[in-house]
Design a protein around this motif. Structure first.
Motif, PDB file in Angstrom:
ATOM      1  N   THR A  46      35.588  -9.022  62.759  1.00 43.54           N
ATOM      2  CA  THR A  46      34.723  -9.637  61.748  1.00 43.54           C
ATOM      3  C   THR A  46      34.625  -8.751  60.515  1.00 43.54           C
ATOM      4  O   THR A  46      34.695  -9.217  59.373  1.00 43.54           O
ATOM      5  N   GLU A  47      34.469  -7.457  60.757  1.00 45.49           N
ATOM      6  CA  GLU A  47      34.386  -6.498  59.654  1.00 45.49           C
ATOM      7  C   GLU A  47      35.651  -6.547  58.796  1.00 45.49           C
ATOM      8  O   GLU A  47      35.581  -6.521  57.553  1.00 45.49           O
ATOM      9  N   ILE A  48      36.799  -6.638  59.435  1.00 44.68           N
ATOM     10  CA  ILE A  48      38.067  -6.710  58.710  1.00 44.68           C
ATOM     11  C   ILE A  48      38.141  -8.008  57.909  1.00 44.68           C
ATOM     12  O   ILE A  48      38.539  -8.020  56.733  1.00 44.68           O
ATOM     13  N   ALA A  49      37.754  -9.124  58.541  1.00 43.62           N
ATOM     14  CA  ALA A  49      37.814 -10.415  57.866  1.00 43.62           C
ATOM     15  C   ALA A  49      36.968 -10.417  56.596  1.00 43.62           C
ATOM     16  O   ALA A  49      37.389 -10.919  55.548  1.00 43.62           O
ATOM     17  N   TYR A  50      35.787  -9.834  56.673  1.00 47.01           N
ATOM     18  CA  TYR A  50      34.917  -9.759  55.491  1.00 47.01           C
ATOM     19  C   TYR A  50      35.512  -8.815  54.449  1.00 47.01           C
ATOM     20  O   TYR A  50      35.427  -9.086  53.239  1.00 47.01           O
ATOM     21  N   ALA A  51      36.085  -7.716  54.884  1.00 45.66           N
ATOM     22  CA  ALA A  51      36.697  -6.777  53.944  1.00 45.66           C
ATOM     23  C   ALA A  51      37.857  -7.428  53.195  1.00 45.66           C
ATOM     24  O   ALA A  51      38.138  -7.078  52.047  1.00 45.66           O
ATOM     25  N   SER A  65      29.219  -8.588  66.065  1.00 47.64           N
ATOM     26  CA  SER A  65      29.593  -8.614  64.646  1.00 47.64           C
ATOM     27  C   SER A  65      28.395  -8.194  63.792  1.00 47.64           C
ATOM     28  O   SER A  65      27.792  -9.005  63.081  1.00 47.64           O
ATOM     29  N   LEU A  66      28.085  -6.907  63.858  1.00 58.48           N
ATOM     30  CA  LEU A  66      26.884  -6.370  63.224  1.00 58.48           C
ATOM     31  C   LEU A  66      27.101  -5.894  61.788  1.00 58.48           C
ATOM     32  O   LEU A  66      26.142  -5.561  61.093  1.00 58.48           O
ATOM     33  N   PHE A  67      28.363  -5.856  61.358  1.00 59.34           N
ATOM     34  CA  PHE A  67      28.654  -5.415  59.999  1.00 59.34           C
ATOM     35  C   PHE A  67      29.749  -6.287  59.410  1.00 59.34           C
ATOM     36  O   PHE A  67      30.761  -6.534  60.080  1.00 59.34           O
ATOM     37  N   PRO A  68      29.542  -6.763  58.164  1.00 63.42           N
ATOM     38  CA  PRO A  68      28.321  -6.599  57.376  1.00 63.42           C
ATOM     39  C   PRO A  68      27.160  -7.404  57.974  1.00 63.42           C
ATOM     40  O   PRO A  68      27.400  -8.370  58.714  1.00 63.42           O
ATOM     41  N   PRO A  69      25.929  -7.009  57.660  1.00 59.49           N
ATOM     42  CA  PRO A  69      24.755  -7.645  58.289  1.00 59.49           C
ATOM     43  C   PRO A  69      24.707  -9.156  58.110  1.00 59.49           C
ATOM     44  O   PRO A  69      24.195  -9.870  58.981  1.00 59.49           O
ATOM     45  N   LYS A  73      23.916 -13.559  60.138  1.00 58.44           N
ATOM     46  CA  LYS A  73      22.922 -14.399  59.467  1.00 58.44           C
ATOM     47  C   LYS A  73      23.550 -15.690  58.970  1.00 58.44           C
ATOM     48  O   LYS A  73      22.931 -16.756  59.013  1.00 58.44           O
ATOM     49  N   ASP A  74      24.786 -15.603  58.498  1.00 56.71           N
ATOM     50  CA  ASP A  74      25.441 -16.754  57.890  1.00 56.71           C
ATOM     51  C   ASP A  74      26.288 -17.571  58.859  1.00 56.71           C
ATOM     52  O   ASP A  74      26.550 -18.754  58.596  1.00 56.71           O
ATOM     53  N   LYS A  75      26.736 -16.947  59.939  1.00 61.78           N
ATOM     54  CA  LYS A  75      27.650 -17.631  60.852  1.00 61.78           C
ATOM     55  C   LYS A  75      26.988 -17.901  62.209  1.00 61.78           C
ATOM     56  O   LYS A  75      26.066 -17.193  62.620  1.00 61.78           O
ATOM     57  N   ALA A  76      27.497 -18.907  62.906  1.00 59.47           N
ATOM     58  CA  ALA A  76      27.002 -19.202  64.251  1.00 59.47           C
ATOM     59  C   ALA A  76      27.354 -18.059  65.192  1.00 59.47           C
ATOM     60  O   ALA A  76      28.434 -17.467  65.092  1.00 59.47           O
ATOM     61  N   ASN A  77      26.454 -17.751  66.098  1.00 60.68           N
ATOM     62  CA  ASN A  77      26.647 -16.672  67.066  1.00 60.68           C
ATOM     63  C   ASN A  77      27.124 -17.287  68.385  1.00 60.68           C
ATOM     64  O   ASN A  77      26.402 -18.066  69.011  1.00 60.68           O
ATOM     65  N   VAL A  78      28.348 -16.920  68.817  1.00 60.96           N
ATOM     66  CA  VAL A  78      28.902 -17.502  70.039  1.00 60.96           C
ATOM     67  C   VAL A  78      28.615 -16.650  71.268  1.00 60.96           C
ATOM     68  O   VAL A  78      29.097 -16.951  72.356  1.00 60.96           O
ATOM     69  N   GLY A  79      27.810 -15.577  71.112  1.00 65.98           N
ATOM     70  CA  GLY A  79      27.421 -14.758  72.255  1.00 65.98           C
ATOM     71  C   GLY A  79      28.206 -13.470  72.366  1.00 65.98           C
ATOM     72  O   GLY A  79      29.024 -13.127  71.512  1.00 65.98           O
ATOM     73  N   TYR A  80      27.937 -12.739  73.440  1.00 63.62           N
ATOM     74  CA  TYR A  80      28.586 -11.453  73.667  1.00 63.62           C
ATOM     75  C   TYR A  80      30.066 -11.654  73.952  1.00 63.62           C
ATOM     76  O   TYR A  80      30.448 -12.556  74.705  1.00 63.62           O
ATOM     77  N   PHE A  81      30.909 -10.796  73.385  1.00 64.38           N
ATOM     78  CA  PHE A  81      32.354 -11.043  73.430  1.00 64.38           C
ATOM     79  C   PHE A  81      32.950 -11.024  74.832  1.00 64.38           C
ATOM     80  O   PHE A  81      34.004 -11.616  75.059  1.00 64.38           O
ATOM     81  N   ARG A  82      32.299 -10.382  75.784  1.00 62.77           N
ATOM     82  CA  ARG A  82      32.814 -10.371  77.158  1.00 62.77           C
ATOM     83  C   ARG A  82      32.237 -11.502  78.010  1.00 62.77           C
ATOM     84  O   ARG A  82      32.619 -11.662  79.162  1.00 62.77           O
ATOM     85  N   TYR A 267      29.892   1.326  64.040  1.00 58.92           N
ATOM     86  CA  TYR A 267      30.448   2.275  63.087  1.00 58.92           C
ATOM     87  C   TYR A 267      31.310   3.311  63.799  1.00 58.92           C
ATOM     88  O   TYR A 267      32.426   3.615  63.375  1.00 58.92           O
ATOM     89  N   LEU A 268      30.811   3.825  64.932  1.00 61.27           N
ATOM     90  CA  LEU A 268      31.525   4.873  65.659  1.00 61.27           C
ATOM     91  C   LEU A 268      32.617   4.348  66.580  1.00 61.27           C
ATOM     92  O   LEU A 268      33.704   4.921  66.654  1.00 61.27           O
ATOM     93  N   LEU A 269      32.326   3.286  67.320  1.00 53.80           N
ATOM     94  CA  LEU A 269      33.228   2.868  68.383  1.00 53.80           C
ATOM     95  C   LEU A 269      34.012   1.592  68.093  1.00 53.80           C
ATOM     96  O   LEU A 269      34.870   1.202  68.886  1.00 53.80           O
ATOM     97  N   GLY A 270      33.733   0.935  66.969  1.00 55.41           N
ATOM     98  CA  GLY A 270      34.421  -0.315  66.668  1.00 55.41           C
ATOM     99  C   GLY A 270      35.866  -0.121  66.260  1.00 55.41           C
ATOM    100  O   GLY A 270      36.693  -0.999  66.440  1.00 55.41           O
ATOM    101  N   PHE A 271      36.189   1.036  65.694  1.00 52.11           N
ATOM    102  CA  PHE A 271      37.527   1.329  65.206  1.00 52.11           C
ATOM    103  C   PHE A 271      38.047   0.207  64.315  1.00 52.11           C
ATOM    104  O   PHE A 271      39.130  -0.335  64.515  1.00 52.11           O
ATOM    105  N   GLY A 272      37.203  -0.085  63.296  1.00 49.84           N
ATOM    106  CA  GLY A 272      37.575  -1.020  62.252  1.00 49.84           C
ATOM    107  C   GLY A 272      37.888  -0.258  60.976  1.00 49.84           C
ATOM    108  O   GLY A 272      38.215   0.940  61.023  1.00 49.84           O
ATOM    109  N   PRO A 273      37.775  -0.903  59.811  1.00 44.14           N
ATOM    110  CA  PRO A 273      38.123  -0.243  58.551  1.00 44.14           C
ATOM    111  C   PRO A 273      37.291   1.001  58.244  1.00 44.14           C
ATOM    112  O   PRO A 273      37.750   1.884  57.516  1.00 44.14           O
ATOM    113  N   ARG A 274      36.075   1.073  58.798  1.00 37.17           N
ATOM    114  CA  ARG A 274      35.212   2.228  58.511  1.00 37.17           C
ATOM    115  C   ARG A 274      35.428   3.386  59.476  1.00 37.17           C
ATOM    116  O   ARG A 274      34.723   4.401  59.394  1.00 37.17           O
ATOM    117  N   ALA A 275      36.380   3.282  60.390  1.00 39.45           N
ATOM    118  CA  ALA A 275      36.594   4.335  61.386  1.00 39.45           C
ATOM    119  C   ALA A 275      36.874   5.701  60.763  1.00 39.45           C
ATOM    120  O   ALA A 275      36.316   6.710  61.215  1.00 39.45           O
TER     121      ALA A 275
END
Length: 295
Positions: A46-51, A65-69, A73-82, A267-275
């Protein structure tokens, strides 16, 4: 041989999803969508898609999908990824589903595939190259390949700068990563985890002494003698305070040096663009005076 009853039971999730999708079409028939409708499962994806500026094509995201915040807020939440529900995802009428490696359960992903939606699994390797490949995979899926190439190149450059900083570290700090505190016991990240990878990127030595995520005993914690302890902050919980309250922690160099702190989980464990940025910040926490600071 597998009994007829067992074969039917195994097919249950797929059949349920197919019936659910058919009912939706009968209740509210619509023409084929003019553009792709994406459900993105995995906070880093999600972070990559927004970036990449492709958030308008997304109709749903998962709970990580906690970032960006604004994503949750804007998208439907489909639940925990596992623990995804096929019905919940399909109710958004997705044409494409991007799911990070480890998403599931498998029966749900099979049901989503059977529904006719395109399901793409994205590898999740906690390495500099893994981050770049993740960015490129999302970019290709979202028709943003050019932007993804630029973003991946930027991530690689930041990781290279981080590697140069690591070369200046005279003596690596002994560190411990705490995922959670359960009944006064520290659940820590050992070898082979994203936590271990992040510690190493930040120029530290992981003293957990085991593989995977496990609770560390008081005796093992004292013997490990971590010089720094980093906790995973989430949901506003004061993880650092919980770590400090664990009985054996006071006997560690980390407590004596007041080197116990917390950082955001994605931020620490997602290993996305901000890693690279997360690893650089963690390195600064470990070595506030630079890589040659005294032990």
């Amino acid at each position: 041989m597998i009994s007829k009853r067992k074969r039917i039971a195994n097919f249950g999730p797929v059949l349920t999803a197919a019936v659910f999708m058919l009912c939706l079409r009968q209740i509210a028939p619509v023409a084929a969508p003019a553009q792709e409708r994406y459900v993105v499962v995995g906070g880093a994806l999600t972070e990559i898609a927004y970036a990449l500026g492709r958030q308008d094509a997304i109709v749903g995201v998962d709970a990580t999908s906690l970032f960006p915040p604004q994503a949750l807020k804007d998208k439907a939440n489909v639940g925990y990824f596992r623990a995804l529900s096929a019905e919940g995802v399909l109710s958004l009428r997705p044409t494409r589903i991007l799911a990070v490696e480890g998403a599931g359960p498998p029966a749900t992903l099979d049901a989503l595939t059977a529904s006719g939606a395109s399901v793409q699994r994205v590898a999740d390797q906690p390495t500099p190259d893994g981050v770049a490949q993740k960015i490129l995979a999302v970019g290709a899926a979202l028709d943003a390949a050019k932007g993804a190439e630029a973003l991946a190149a930027e991530a690689r450059a930041r990781f290279a700068a981080l590697e140069a900083r690591r070369q200046s570290i005279a003596t690596p700090k002994r560190a411990l990563f705490v995922l959670a505190v359960q009944n006064g016991r520290l659940l820590c990240g050992g070898a082979g985890t994203a936590a271990d990878a992040m510690l190493r990127l930040a120029g530290a030595v992981n003293v957990a002494g085991f593989d995977g995520y496990k609770a560390i005993t008081e005796e093992a914690l004292v013997a490990a003698a971590p010089e720094a302890i980093v906790g995973m902050a989430r949901d506003g919980a004061a993880v650092a305070e919980a770590i400090k309250a664990a009985p054996a922690v006071a006997r560690t160099p980390a407590a004596q040096r007041q080197a116990i702190f917390e950082m955001d989980s994605l931020y620490l464990l997602g290993f996305g663009p901000r890693a690279p940025e997360a690893a650089a910040e963690l390195m600064t926490r470990f070595y506030p005076a630079g890589g040659t600071d005294a032990r």
